[in-house]
Design a protein around this motif. Structure first.
Motif, mmCIF file in Angstrom:
data_model
loop_
_atom_site.group_PDB
_atom_site.id
_atom_site.type_symbol
_atom_site.label_atom_id
_atom_site.label_comp_id
_atom_site.label_asym_id
_atom_site.label_seq_id
_atom_site.Cartn_x
_atom_site.Cartn_y
_atom_site.Cartn_z
ATOM 1 N N LEU A 134 0.828 -1.211 0.000
ATOM 2 C CA LEU A 134 0.000 0.000 0.000
ATOM 3 C C LEU A 134 0.857 1.254 0.000
ATOM 4 O O LEU A 134 0.712 2.117 -0.865
ATOM 5 C CB LEU A 134 -0.926 -0.023 1.227
ATOM 6 C CG LEU A 134 -1.818 -1.266 1.354
ATOM 7 C CD1 LEU A 134 -2.545 -1.268 2.690
ATOM 8 C CD2 LEU A 134 -2.795 -1.354 0.190
ATOM 9 N N ILE A 135 1.741 1.387 0.968
ATOM 10 C CA ILE A 135 2.684 2.498 1.037
ATOM 11 C C ILE A 135 4.078 1.892 1.029
ATOM 12 O O ILE A 135 4.418 1.093 1.902
ATOM 13 C CB ILE A 135 2.473 3.345 2.306
ATOM 14 C CG1 ILE A 135 1.066 3.939 2.315
ATOM 15 C CG2 ILE A 135 3.522 4.450 2.393
ATOM 16 C CD1 ILE A 135 0.735 4.683 3.594
ATOM 17 N N VAL A 136 4.869 2.255 0.040
ATOM 18 C CA VAL A 136 6.172 1.626 -0.168
ATOM 19 C C VAL A 136 7.253 2.690 -0.123
ATOM 20 O O VAL A 136 7.103 3.765 -0.715
ATOM 21 C CB VAL A 136 6.216 0.875 -1.513
ATOM 22 C CG1 VAL A 136 7.601 0.298 -1.754
ATOM 23 C CG2 VAL A 136 5.172 -0.237 -1.520
ATOM 24 N N ALA A 137 8.321 2.402 0.579
ATOM 25 C CA ALA A 137 9.475 3.297 0.642
ATOM 26 C C ALA A 137 10.618 2.725 -0.192
ATOM 27 O O ALA A 137 10.634 1.539 -0.520
ATOM 28 C CB ALA A 137 9.917 3.473 2.091
ATOM 29 N N ASP A 138 11.570 3.586 -0.541
ATOM 30 C CA ASP A 138 12.779 3.109 -1.204
ATOM 31 C C ASP A 138 13.592 2.259 -0.230
ATOM 32 O O ASP A 138 13.496 2.400 0.992
ATOM 33 C CB ASP A 138 13.631 4.285 -1.679
ATOM 34 C CG ASP A 138 12.950 5.061 -2.805
ATOM 35 O OD1 ASP A 138 12.142 4.458 -3.531
ATOM 36 O OD2 ASP A 138 13.215 6.274 -2.928
ATOM 37 N N ASN A 139 14.414 1.387 -0.787
ATOM 38 C CA ASN A 139 15.308 0.546 0.018
ATOM 39 C C ASN A 139 14.547 -0.321 1.011
ATOM 40 O O ASN A 139 14.991 -0.538 2.146
ATOM 41 C CB ASN A 139 16.343 1.408 0.746
ATOM 42 C CG ASN A 139 17.259 2.146 -0.207
ATOM 43 O OD1 ASN A 139 17.726 1.582 -1.185
ATOM 44 N ND2 ASN A 139 17.485 3.422 0.059
ATOM 45 N N CYS A 140 13.404 -0.818 0.571
ATOM 46 C CA CYS A 140 12.629 -1.795 1.338
ATOM 47 C C CYS A 140 12.594 -3.085 0.541
ATOM 48 O O CYS A 140 12.396 -3.057 -0.675
ATOM 49 C CB CYS A 140 11.191 -1.320 1.544
ATOM 50 S SG CYS A 140 10.982 -0.169 2.888
ATOM 51 N N ALA A 141 12.735 -4.211 1.224
ATOM 52 C CA ALA A 141 12.709 -5.471 0.487
ATOM 53 C C ALA A 141 12.376 -6.629 1.415
ATOM 54 O O ALA A 141 12.464 -6.525 2.640
ATOM 55 C CB ALA A 141 14.046 -5.721 -0.205
ATOM 56 N N LEU A 142 12.010 -7.740 0.767
ATOM 57 C CA LEU A 142 11.683 -8.994 1.440
ATOM 58 C C LEU A 142 12.551 -10.082 0.835
ATOM 59 O O LEU A 142 12.563 -10.267 -0.380
ATOM 60 C CB LEU A 142 10.202 -9.325 1.232
ATOM 61 C CG LEU A 142 9.730 -10.734 1.612
ATOM 62 C CD1 LEU A 142 9.743 -10.906 3.128
ATOM 63 C CD2 LEU A 142 8.322 -10.995 1.064
ATOM 64 N N ARG A 143 13.305 -10.787 1.694
ATOM 65 C CA ARG A 143 14.077 -11.937 1.231
ATOM 66 C C ARG A 143 13.404 -13.203 1.725
ATOM 67 O O ARG A 143 13.129 -13.346 2.915
ATOM 68 C CB ARG A 143 15.511 -11.907 1.763
ATOM 69 C CG ARG A 143 16.333 -13.143 1.316
ATOM 70 C CD ARG A 143 17.692 -13.225 1.977
ATOM 71 N NE ARG A 143 17.622 -13.477 3.411
ATOM 72 C CZ ARG A 143 17.456 -14.673 3.961
ATOM 73 N NH1 ARG A 143 17.307 -15.758 3.203
ATOM 74 N NH2 ARG A 143 17.412 -14.803 5.285
#
Length: 378
Positions: free
Chosen positions: A299-308
């Motif tokens: 819904l709200i996404v920031a830069d440098n966010c991730a899921l491994r």
């Protein structure tokens, strides 16, 4: 002269010959001995290019001490000179592992560095060789993954649920959006869900810490325990609707009705907004079960966010569902400057048949009735 004295005299003569650079005399002298020192003989044969003689001498050493580090390194170099880079890499890897376990004298450090460089070079050649074999084929993800595992470029991650393991399911980290007929209907509600999220956050949002200290069980060993940096706003919790949250967010509730969710008394469904503040890292962990998949609607996404998940890392894209198996080791992070919020919920694994779902539902309900229920720590 005694036999022992003769042997020592011949050994001293061989050493002297090696020191003055006369490897042929050194080898001939050593062959006069009844039991020539194997390492000296290997050195003499090496300098003469007698690869078979060197290998035979090294084998004598390794038969008595299979972890002899100088001999392992020399055997690798012998195979390099024969053009057997793959065989050399096996010896070099063994030598490096032995050095890491027991240490190595400073004199061997240059040889260990050469071994590392040789392994890397051989790996590049092997990768190029394999790539050439399938260069005319289209990109095939499972072939790519298998090749990366073979080359040591990726680790093997398997399902390791902390509570219940269901056998025979595919070992897949991520599933694709187009594999599920219900995904488009939920993604189509993204804007309406974001509007509800903004309304809730503009008021007095009651996001609770995702991981909380229980009153009736030991506290989970989680660095984010009771930390609102990882927040949760539940719509379904432990199989029950959170009535006031559901009433405030009808678009969320309507969207969730499209998903193939487990209905297990006291346990499922589970659905929430999951909030991750800047600088927050959810440490690697495994979920309770491998009978479900976890869905993220960003819904709200920031830069440098991730899921491994396992060996694969994916970033969240607003409105595009991420679906993964949380029984495989996974972690998430927000290294950006803005808060990330997703709609998180669970669905049945598609490979589990209807009758198996009935049986699993009864099993999970019976497990929870018998004693204190385990809860997800993420």
């Amino acid at each position: 002269m005694t036999d022992r004295a003769r042997e020592q005299t011949l050994q001293d003569a061989a050493i002297a010959a090696l020191r003055r650079g006369d490897a042929a005399v050194a080898r001939a002298t050593l062959y006069e001995m009844a039991d020539p020192p194997a390492m000296l003989l290997a050195q003499a044969c090496n300098r003469l290019g007698d690869l078979d003689g060197e290998q035979a001498a090294l084998n004598r050493i390794l038969q008595q001490d299979m972890r002899n580090l100088p001999a392992m390194l020399a055997m690798g170099q012998n195979l390099i000179r024969r053009g057997d880079e793959r065989g050399a890499s096996i010896w070099f890897r063994g030598a490096l592992a032995q050095a890491a376990a027991t240490g190595a004298p400073p004199a061997l450090q240059p040889l260990l560095q050469q071994a590392q460089a040789s392994i890397a070079q051989s790996g590049r050649k092997f990768e190029d060789h394999l790539s050439a074999a399938i260069a005319d084929l289209p990109a095939l993800p499972r072939i790519a993954q298998a090749t990366d595992l073979l080359l040591g470029k990726s680790e093997l991650y398997l399902q390791q649920p902390s509570m219940f393991y269901f056998p025979g399911l595919p070992q897949r980290a991520f599933y694709e959006r187009n594999e599920f007929a219900w995904v488009p209907a939920i993604e189509a509600a993204t804007d309406a869900i974001i509007a509800e999220l903004n309304d809730v956050r503009a008021g007095a949002p009651d996001f609770a810490p995702y991981v909380q200290t229980p009153t009736d069980r030991p506290a989970p060993n989680n660095p984010l325990r009771d930390d609102p940096s990882w927040g949760a706003y539940y719509f379904w919790q432990q199989g029950e609707i959170v009535a006031d949250h559901a009433a405030r967010c009808p678009a969320v509730m309507a969207a969730l009705d499209h998903a193939d969710r487990p209905m297990i008394t006291g346990r499922s469904p589970m659905a929430l907004w999951s909030l991750l503040k800047p600088g927050t890292h959810i440490q690697p962990h495994h979920g309770l079960l491998n009978t479900r998949l976890i869905c993220h609607l960003p819904l709200i996404v920031a830069d440098n966010c991730a899921l491994r998940v396992g060996a694969q890392t994916r970033a969240w894209v607003p409105g595009e569902m991420l679906i993964f198996d949380d029984s495989i080791e996974h972690e998430a992070w927000n290294r950006g400057n803005d808060t990330r919020v997703i709609l998180l919920f669970e669905v049945w694994r598609p490979e589990i048949h209807a009758e198996e779902r009935i049986a699993l539902t009864r099993l999970f309900e019976a497990i929870d009735q018998f004693g204190p229920k385990q809860v997800d720590a993420g």
